[in-house]
Design a protein around this motif. Structure first.
Motif, PDB file in Angstrom:
ATOM      1  N   ASP A   1      -8.114   0.144 -10.439  1.00  0.00           N
ATOM      2  CA  ASP A   1      -6.974  -0.566 -11.070  1.00  0.00           C
ATOM      3  C   ASP A   1      -5.732  -0.223 -11.190  1.00  0.00           C
ATOM      4  N   VAL A   2      -5.291   1.198 -11.406  1.00  0.00           N
ATOM      5  CA  VAL A   2      -4.219   1.729 -11.448  1.00  0.00           C
ATOM      6  C   VAL A   2      -3.383   1.415 -10.018  1.00  0.00           C
ATOM      7  N   LEU A   3      -4.138   1.936  -9.011  1.00  0.00           N
ATOM      8  CA  LEU A   3      -3.572   1.746  -7.670  1.00  0.00           C
ATOM      9  C   LEU A   3      -3.137   0.283  -7.181  1.00  0.00           C
ATOM     10  N   ALA A   4      -4.093  -0.457  -7.738  1.00  0.00           N
ATOM     11  CA  ALA A   4      -3.803  -1.950  -7.314  1.00  0.00           C
ATOM     12  C   ALA A   4      -2.537  -2.495  -7.922  1.00  0.00           C
ATOM     13  N   GLU A   5      -2.014  -1.610  -9.045  1.00  0.00           N
ATOM     14  CA  GLU A   5      -0.870  -1.978  -9.602  1.00  0.00           C
ATOM     15  C   GLU A   5       0.269  -1.199  -9.529  1.00  0.00           C
ATOM     16  N   THR A   6       0.190  -0.530  -8.351  1.00  0.00           N
ATOM     17  CA  THR A   6       1.147   0.434  -7.997  1.00  0.00           C
ATOM     18  C   THR A   6       1.826   0.094  -6.693  1.00  0.00           C
ATOM     19  N   ASP A   7       3.075   0.002  -6.737  1.00  0.00           N
ATOM     20  CA  ASP A   7       4.004  -0.176  -5.474  1.00  0.00           C
ATOM     21  C   ASP A   7       4.091   0.822  -4.614  1.00  0.00           C
ATOM     22  N   VAL A   8       4.423   2.147  -5.664  1.00  0.00           N
ATOM     23  CA  VAL A   8       4.832   3.357  -4.770  1.00  0.00           C
ATOM     24  C   VAL A   8       4.204   4.379  -5.517  1.00  0.00           C
ATOM     25  N   LEU A   9       3.499   5.244  -5.062  1.00  0.00           N
ATOM     26  CA  LEU A   9       2.984   6.496  -5.636  1.00  0.00           C
ATOM     27  C   LEU A   9       3.820   8.005  -5.338  1.00  0.00           C
ATOM     28  N   THR A  10       4.103   8.471  -6.302  1.00  0.00           N
ATOM     29  CA  THR A  10       4.848   9.976  -5.880  1.00  0.00           C
ATOM     30  C   THR A  10       3.745  10.864  -6.271  1.00  0.00           C
ATOM     31  N   TRP A  11       3.700  12.149  -5.560  1.00  0.00           N
ATOM     32  CA  TRP A  11       2.477  13.056  -5.240  1.00  0.00           C
ATOM     33  C   TRP A  11       3.115  14.336  -5.415  1.00  0.00           C
ATOM     34  N   TRP A  12       2.836  15.184  -6.660  1.00  0.00           N
ATOM     35  CA  TRP A  12       3.174  16.632  -6.581  1.00  0.00           C
ATOM     36  C   TRP A  12       2.309  17.424  -6.837  1.00  0.00           C
ATOM     37  N   GLY A  13       1.826  18.277  -6.109  1.00  0.00           N
ATOM     38  CA  GLY A  13       0.681  19.346  -6.168  1.00  0.00           C
ATOM     39  C   GLY A  13       1.131  20.730  -5.684  1.00  0.00           C
TER      40      GLY A  13
END
Lengths: 249, 249, 249, 249
Positions: free
Chosen positions: C59-71
């Motif tokens: 659900d979260v990904l379906a409503e995300t246009d852009v994801l930023t990733w820090w790890g």
């Protein structure tokens, strides 16, 4: 970008010499293209070969965000100084759409550095422009491909530098393929070469083609606060060690 | 490719005007480069600005597989017709190495379509050319990087089209970076821009630099049976349906 | 694009284990990044490793246009199924910003197909990110370069596929260079790798870095009417000649 | 490069299950490909799915300069560990030719990072592979195009990362186009995807196709002294200023 200012340039020769062409494009090819871009809300002007300085004075270019270029039979009549002025404007950030037979224009050849030659045939054959990069904004709103019932054929090898992005790839009824939507950067300017558009076919009245033209203007328009870089002789930003035996520092 | 025929071109001005330069390059910059390429076994000739047609007659180019170009202070003295002849030869398949300050040569600017401007500084500073693509044949035999104790600085933004492959990326002591090894194709010809080489530093005597020069000649040389393509008006290879209502077939 | 929905993901480990890091990022690294993106007007949420499904449900990904990733320290703790879900979402058009040490994240390595290894050093040294493509929208508003007084060093060779566009190129005080701003497309999604951002330096409070992050979100966001293409078994669009002796048609 | 060692891998299923296929390829598809490469003088071995570790042990890969991969119906039967071993070998410099339906192999998908999906149709239709980059060594000896009377159709959009170089571009009788010859680098290895080759058509007996396969092996083979780069924690090559107030140096 509703404030994007577009200048639609056309050599405007076929339309004045051929009744067939005049019937298809009663307001000139520039008229049809300008109409498509106004529909999208751009602030659109036109200019033609016959005007003083071909309608592309310093002032006009200074107020142009994106220039579209259509030429075919009169490439040689374009003044070298005007061609160079356009090339400089692109390097300074103006967007440029190079349409169909403008592959052989002075402007495009100078920006590419190649002969820009290709195979061609005029046989009212079918063309199908397949989308290669669906995530590119120039392809927005297009499904798998655009079909054109009648097109002049352009075939590989198209002698261009490798495009930065290949957006469209054309199939032709007579057996050829062609890289028909190609993006480039030159200096600070963005360039899109788009193949469709012969004067004897009503290609610029096709809604999907008009959509791509408007998408491409949007993509090519420079942003208001684009990055600035300077060249020339430069002071160092770090200390350079001069305590050693190296030569003149 | 032991039979590769190389022509090493040099404007040959600094060496005749400056004792400092003449001491570093007693046989001219072309002499040092030619020596490096002969070591690798290429069939190497030289040519300079001062010769008739700058030593680059139709006959010479017809027998050249790869041309190397060094110029700095006399770009404007290169005859337009000779520059165009070289450009045409590249498009027809001749390899081209563009060295250091030749970024501003007529030949390179015409092939790139950009201003080719950059930042620069002459401060005998350290340069380090990092290998970006270890699998590219031009980088053969190099480890992580090449270090030069004394170099002229060239800094970004280097106004060039995006290279097909970025082979080397330079670090400078004074704080700048530079894309110092860039490959391109134009027409049927391969081009390598290689940054190192100022006239007041003995860069072309450096073994690693000489190795890269020879690698680049090998990479740029056209093969004997390279693909051939033709342009112009073309007959269809498939039947085009003329039974429909489309216009003139 | 004021309606762009961003999810800022952070492994959120250092901030809970180190006082030094907690002082620099009291709201977590995700808090600082989210703050920068909200300033630009994006609709921004955060998610962290510790949440169920790492906060990245379907659900979260379906409503995300852009994801930023820090790890950084907990790449292995990211569930394989969640990593694959993110990869699929990118291929389906979600934009992705991969930040700093996320070069070694499962997500980035799967999308690149390479080891993504690099040289590194933690020595609070100076970094300078030079703009390579001033016409790229991600560089909007930046002059020649961004200077960071304290940075972890990342050095070449960075084992990545050749970027579609190299936007930034970094210089480091200790002698290395690095391709620090790289764009890619995978499937229908746009990806931007951006180097700055170690947990012990306040990089994400720097205004120019925050500007680039927001520019990148804008660039990576999918358009509402992006092109659609379908795969699989396909009927011909043209008649295939079956009157000949060729095999099974 | 007469000493280039090639391993030709084939899943070898269709040939054992279908008489039609066995008639076209009595020695297996691997037999036909190996024969083409031996003709060029390469030191050629074969390996198949049915052998222990699919014939691709550590030892075999260690002695392989270029691996060619053909698979179609049994991609899932390839052991994950062997697939990963091949991927690692490519990153370490082994060349890889990915043939036809191997677009869906584990090895190719992992190296590309995309779904590698495409349109397809089996209708014995005509294909024409147009040369896009005549100066690329993989196209050596080919004229404008290669014509195949009978081919399975593969159509765009082919979901791959943008190729480093597009060497061939295919036309199909039924109306589609396809990027049928694509080069990539991953790590230190060179990869060539080449489309032709369905099991029910005698494509690998075609002289021009065999010529391209041999050209591609030559291009993909690693050189003996290729550049070496190391990753990991690294000492600085320049002094880093620690006299300032910056944090931990």
């Amino acid at each position: 970008m509703p404030d994007t200012r577009v200048t639609v340039w056309n050599e405007f020769v076929h339309e004045q010499e051929s009744e067939t062409v005049a019937e298809i494009y009663p307001d000139g090819i520039h008229g049809a293209i300008a109409d498509a871009l106004e529909e999208r809300g751009f602030d659109t002007e036109t200019a033609t070969l016959q005007e003083p300085e071909h309608g592309l004075t310093e002032d006009v270019l200074a107020e142009t965000d994106v220039l579209t270029w259509w030429g075919h039979t009169a490439h040689d009549e374009v003044d070298d100084a005007v061609a160079e002025r356009v090339v400089e404007a692109v390097r300074d950030g103006m967007g440029l759409l190079v349409l169909h037979s403008a592959h052989f224009s002075k402007v495009f050849k100078r920006l590419m550095g190649t002969s820009c030659s290709l195979k061609w045939r005029e046989a009212a054959e079918r063309e199908r422009l397949w989308v290669i990069e669906p995530s590119h904004p120039i392809a927005d709103g297009i499904d798998d491909c655009i079909e054109l019932d009648e097109a002049e054929m352009y075939g590989e090898r198209f002698d261009i530098p490798q495009p930065e992005t290949l957006v469209f790839n054309s199939w032709f009824e007579g057996g050829e393929v062609f890289r028909s939507g190609c993006t480039y950067r030159r200096g600070s300017g963005r360039i899109f070469y788009f193949r469709p558009g012969h004067e004897t076919y009503p290609v610029y009245h096709n809604e999907e083609i008009r959509n791509v033209l408007a998408n491409a203007v949007e993509w090519a328009a420079p942003s208001d606060d684009r990055a600035t870089s300077s060249g020339g002789n430069t002071d160092p930003r770090e200390d350079i060690d001069t305590s050693d035996e190296r030569t003149v520092h």
